[in-house]
Write a protein that holds these residues in place. Sequence first.
Motif, PDB file in Angstrom:
ATOM      1  N   GLU A 255      14.510   4.154  -1.778  1.00  0.00           N
ATOM      2  CA  GLU A 255      14.326   4.251  -0.331  1.00  0.00           C
ATOM      3  C   GLU A 255      13.400   3.168   0.213  1.00  0.00           C
ATOM      4  O   GLU A 255      13.678   2.538   1.239  1.00  0.00           O
ATOM      5  N   GLY A 256      12.285   2.943  -0.470  1.00  0.00           N
ATOM      6  CA  GLY A 256      11.343   1.921  -0.018  1.00  0.00           C
ATOM      7  C   GLY A 256      11.938   0.528  -0.064  1.00  0.00           C
ATOM      8  O   GLY A 256      11.680  -0.305   0.822  1.00  0.00           O
TER       9      GLY A 256
ATOM     10  N   ARG B 145      19.199  -2.020 -10.580  1.00  0.00           N
ATOM     11  CA  ARG B 145      18.487  -2.463 -11.791  1.00  0.00           C
ATOM     12  C   ARG B 145      16.990  -2.259 -11.647  1.00  0.00           C
ATOM     13  O   ARG B 145      16.311  -1.843 -12.593  1.00  0.00           O
ATOM     14  N   MET B 146      16.447  -2.550 -10.444  1.00  0.00           N
ATOM     15  CA  MET B 146      15.012  -2.351 -10.223  1.00  0.00           C
ATOM     16  C   MET B 146      14.641  -0.879 -10.360  1.00  0.00           C
ATOM     17  O   MET B 146      13.611  -0.535 -10.949  1.00  0.00           O
ATOM     18  N   VAL B 147      15.469   0.002  -9.823  1.00  0.00           N
ATOM     19  CA  VAL B 147      15.209   1.445  -9.917  1.00  0.00           C
ATOM     20  C   VAL B 147      15.267   1.890 -11.374  1.00  0.00           C
ATOM     21  O   VAL B 147      14.395   2.635 -11.850  1.00  0.00           O
ATOM     22  N   ALA B 148      16.288   1.434 -12.097  1.00  0.00           N
ATOM     23  CA  ALA B 148      16.414   1.803 -13.511  1.00  0.00           C
ATOM     24  C   ALA B 148      15.216   1.297 -14.310  1.00  0.00           C
ATOM     25  O   ALA B 148      14.675   2.007 -15.178  1.00  0.00           O
ATOM     26  N   ASP B 149      14.759   0.078 -14.023  1.00  0.00           N
ATOM     27  CA  ASP B 149      13.626  -0.506 -14.751  1.00  0.00           C
ATOM     28  C   ASP B 149      12.341   0.281 -14.508  1.00  0.00           C
ATOM     29  O   ASP B 149      11.577   0.535 -15.447  1.00  0.00           O
ATOM     30  N   ILE B 150      12.090   0.667 -13.241  1.00  0.00           N
ATOM     31  CA  ILE B 150      10.840   1.368 -12.956  1.00  0.00           C
ATOM     32  C   ILE B 150      10.868   2.784 -13.521  1.00  0.00           C
ATOM     33  O   ILE B 150       9.841   3.306 -13.966  1.00  0.00           O
ATOM     34  N   LEU B 151      12.049   3.422 -13.540  1.00  0.00           N
ATOM     35  CA  LEU B 151      12.146   4.744 -14.169  1.00  0.00           C
ATOM     36  C   LEU B 151      11.805   4.653 -15.653  1.00  0.00           C
ATOM     37  O   LEU B 151      11.078   5.496 -16.190  1.00  0.00           O
TER      38      LEU B 151
ATOM     39  N   MET C 195       0.861  -1.194   0.000  1.00  0.00           N
ATOM     40  CA  MET C 195       0.000   0.000   0.000  1.00  0.00           C
ATOM     41  C   MET C 195       0.894   1.240   0.000  1.00  0.00           C
ATOM     42  O   MET C 195       1.588   1.527   0.955  1.00  0.00           O
ATOM     43  N   GLN C 196       0.892   1.936  -1.125  1.00  0.00           N
ATOM     44  CA  GLN C 196       1.781   3.076  -1.328  1.00  0.00           C
ATOM     45  C   GLN C 196       0.987   4.341  -1.643  1.00  0.00           C
ATOM     46  O   GLN C 196      -0.209   4.286  -1.938  1.00  0.00           O
TER      47      GLN C 196
ATOM     48  N   ALA D 234       7.840  10.477  -8.475  1.00  0.00           N
ATOM     49  CA  ALA D 234       7.036  10.131  -7.300  1.00  0.00           C
ATOM     50  C   ALA D 234       6.240   8.850  -7.547  1.00  0.00           C
ATOM     51  O   ALA D 234       6.088   8.008  -6.654  1.00  0.00           O
ATOM     52  N   ILE D 235       5.728   8.686  -8.760  1.00  0.00           N
ATOM     53  CA  ILE D 235       5.001   7.460  -9.113  1.00  0.00           C
ATOM     54  C   ILE D 235       5.957   6.264  -9.122  1.00  0.00           C
ATOM     55  O   ILE D 235       5.627   5.177  -8.623  1.00  0.00           O
ATOM     56  N   ALA D 236       7.166   6.466  -9.651  1.00  0.00           N
ATOM     57  CA  ALA D 236       8.165   5.381  -9.666  1.00  0.00           C
ATOM     58  C   ALA D 236       8.512   4.951  -8.246  1.00  0.00           C
ATOM     59  O   ALA D 236       8.658   3.746  -7.973  1.00  0.00           O
ATOM     60  N   ARG D 237       8.641   5.910  -7.333  1.00  0.00           N
ATOM     61  CA  ARG D 237       8.958   5.585  -5.941  1.00  0.00           C
ATOM     62  C   ARG D 237       7.883   4.690  -5.335  1.00  0.00           C
ATOM     63  O   ARG D 237       8.176   3.765  -4.569  1.00  0.00           O
ATOM     64  N   ALA D 238       6.611   4.955  -5.677  1.00  0.00           N
ATOM     65  CA  ALA D 238       5.522   4.135  -5.151  1.00  0.00           C
ATOM     66  C   ALA D 238       5.481   2.765  -5.830  1.00  0.00           C
ATOM     67  O   ALA D 238       5.239   1.744  -5.183  1.00  0.00           O
ATOM     68  N   MET D 239       5.724   2.746  -7.146  1.00  0.00           N
ATOM     69  CA  MET D 239       5.546   1.514  -7.916  1.00  0.00           C
ATOM     70  C   MET D 239       6.696   0.531  -7.797  1.00  0.00           C
ATOM     71  O   MET D 239       6.535  -0.654  -8.106  1.00  0.00           O
ATOM     72  N   VAL D 240       7.879   0.993  -7.374  1.00  0.00           N
ATOM     73  CA  VAL D 240       9.051   0.118  -7.365  1.00  0.00           C
ATOM     74  C   VAL D 240       8.861  -1.086  -6.436  1.00  0.00           C
ATOM     75  O   VAL D 240       9.451  -2.146  -6.645  1.00  0.00           O
ATOM     76  N   LEU D 241       7.990  -0.945  -5.438  1.00  0.00           N
ATOM     77  CA  LEU D 241       7.748  -2.040  -4.497  1.00  0.00           C
ATOM     78  C   LEU D 241       6.669  -3.008  -4.989  1.00  0.00           C
ATOM     79  O   LEU D 241       6.294  -3.939  -4.275  1.00  0.00           O
ATOM     80  N   LYS D 242       6.146  -2.761  -6.191  1.00  0.00           N
ATOM     81  CA  LYS D 242       5.081  -3.604  -6.767  1.00  0.00           C
ATOM     82  C   LYS D 242       3.878  -3.679  -5.813  1.00  0.00           C
ATOM     83  O   LYS D 242       3.443  -4.762  -5.393  1.00  0.00           O
ATOM     84  N   PRO D 243       3.285  -2.522  -5.463  1.00  0.00           N
ATOM     85  CA  PRO D 243       2.174  -2.506  -4.506  1.00  0.00           C
ATOM     86  C   PRO D 243       0.896  -3.068  -5.114  1.00  0.00           C
ATOM     87  O   PRO D 243       0.782  -3.240  -6.333  1.00  0.00           O
TER      88      PRO D 243
END
Length: 535
Positions: free
Chosen positions: A388-389, A403-409, A365-366, A435-444
């Motif tokens: 950060e998350g 790699r996960m950060v680069a992929d979500i960006l 939940m992000q 801001a959307i990438a920060r929320a989505m990187v955790l696969k919420p």
Amino acid sequence: MRDHDNKDAPILTIDNLSVAFGANSPAVRNVSLDIRAGETVALVGESGSGKSVTALSTVKLLPDSAHITGSVNYRGTEMIGADQKTLRRVRGNDISFVFQEPMTSLNPLHTLEKQIGESIALHSGLTGAAARARIIDLLNKVGIRDPEGRLGNYPHQFSGGQRQRIMIAMALANGPDLLIADEPTTAVDVTIQAQILELLAGLQKSEGMGLLFITHDLAIVRKIADRVNVMQGGEIVESGPAAKVFANPRHPYTQKLLAAEPRGRPDPVPKGSKLLLKTENLRVWFPVRRGIFRKTIGHIKAVNDATFEIGESETIGIVGESGSGKTTLALGVMRLLSSEGRIEFLGQDVHGLRNRHLKPLRKDMQMVFQDPYGSLSPRLTIEQIVAEGLEVQGVHKGDAMRRMVADILTEVGLDASMLNRYPHEFSGGQRQRIAIARAMVLKPRLVVLDEPTSALDMTVQVQIVDLLRDLQNKYKLAYLFISHDLKVVRALSHKVLVMKDGDIVEQGVGDKVFDHPETDYTKRLMKAAFDLSDV
């Protein structure tokens, strides 16, 4: 001395105006326009197009680093190169401004009476009882109720719409010839927006002022402007009577702006989608305490008995005026505020969970906040912000995390080469993507979006709406989408909750609520939103 002999002569004539800052390319290039008494001239364009710089140049409110050429003529007086005495006489007296964000324009340490009285004393010399009478008259004109009783109040004691009315009262204090309104309705609800526009139009007519209205919202321009100037890259690319520009836009940029409105409807929720979140009688009340022992004497009832549910691939739009409880409801659901009632997430009652038990659920939940300028730390790189998350949850480390950060960006439409940049190096739309990438990187599973498009230009809004749709379809995301922009809500939402004074006064399928609202309050919201755009 004002020269009003020629009624048809422009109040203000801008001719071949250019503005540059240091060695940078000009922010404004060869701009020419004029404004007459009783006329509304709109200056339209996206962020960075040069609208505000043009307006601030009229009375030399730009920093000393600005190099200004061309001419700004106010009723026969040349303002470019004018001495300080001339500028002080014209500023706030003959030409007044209403800015976008009243909380940054009003002094939080001064009462309403002191702030308006200061302007009146400076320009008109009125003090004491005469100034007080003038202030009360101004507040009555702009629709502040019980002005006598509110003179001792401070800015934080007023709503957003009331603060904007106070800014307008201050701008009118000395009977200006020209009012320059710079995005005065961007941060307010649709009903307040309609009220502010109606107020400005009425005051313009009664006071005989010229009005230069700066905005990125063409729906507003269609409503109030006599003539339109469209700016792109510091230049006016199209101008003319409003009706003509809207009926037959000639420049591709104008056509692009007119087409930039969220359209369509969300894809249907797949059959058999799993229920993710359910609330029953959720209540968020804030205690009011008094006295030495801080005894509770009452409560601020921010949210009352909210009951709803949301499943995979579903969007619920939460609408209502400022103070209705929209954000408080979302923060309660996220367990970021104390609440009473039941919150069931992924089949588990999370209401009573302690932080250590709640932490594993946080990745599912992000939240994406309204202001991408304020929600991203200026001291962290984009990689650090998005990662950060992952660090908090201990999901990945080292190269795998990078790699996960680069992929979500990449997935949100940004280049992975931007990892080491800082937020100030990005536009508003790019920051919101971060801001959307920060929320989505955790696969919420559930994402709360709190006014994620309100601070963005219309073309960028459309891009963000399309991005959110794509991500929802790909990952079966559930969205709680909070907004006062009902056009965006309609384009994204399967269901709609309408909130007023902490209560859900209406909820149902999106099209039904929009096309056949049941409560008077919902009808008023819809009328304000869609009458404004359909004029």
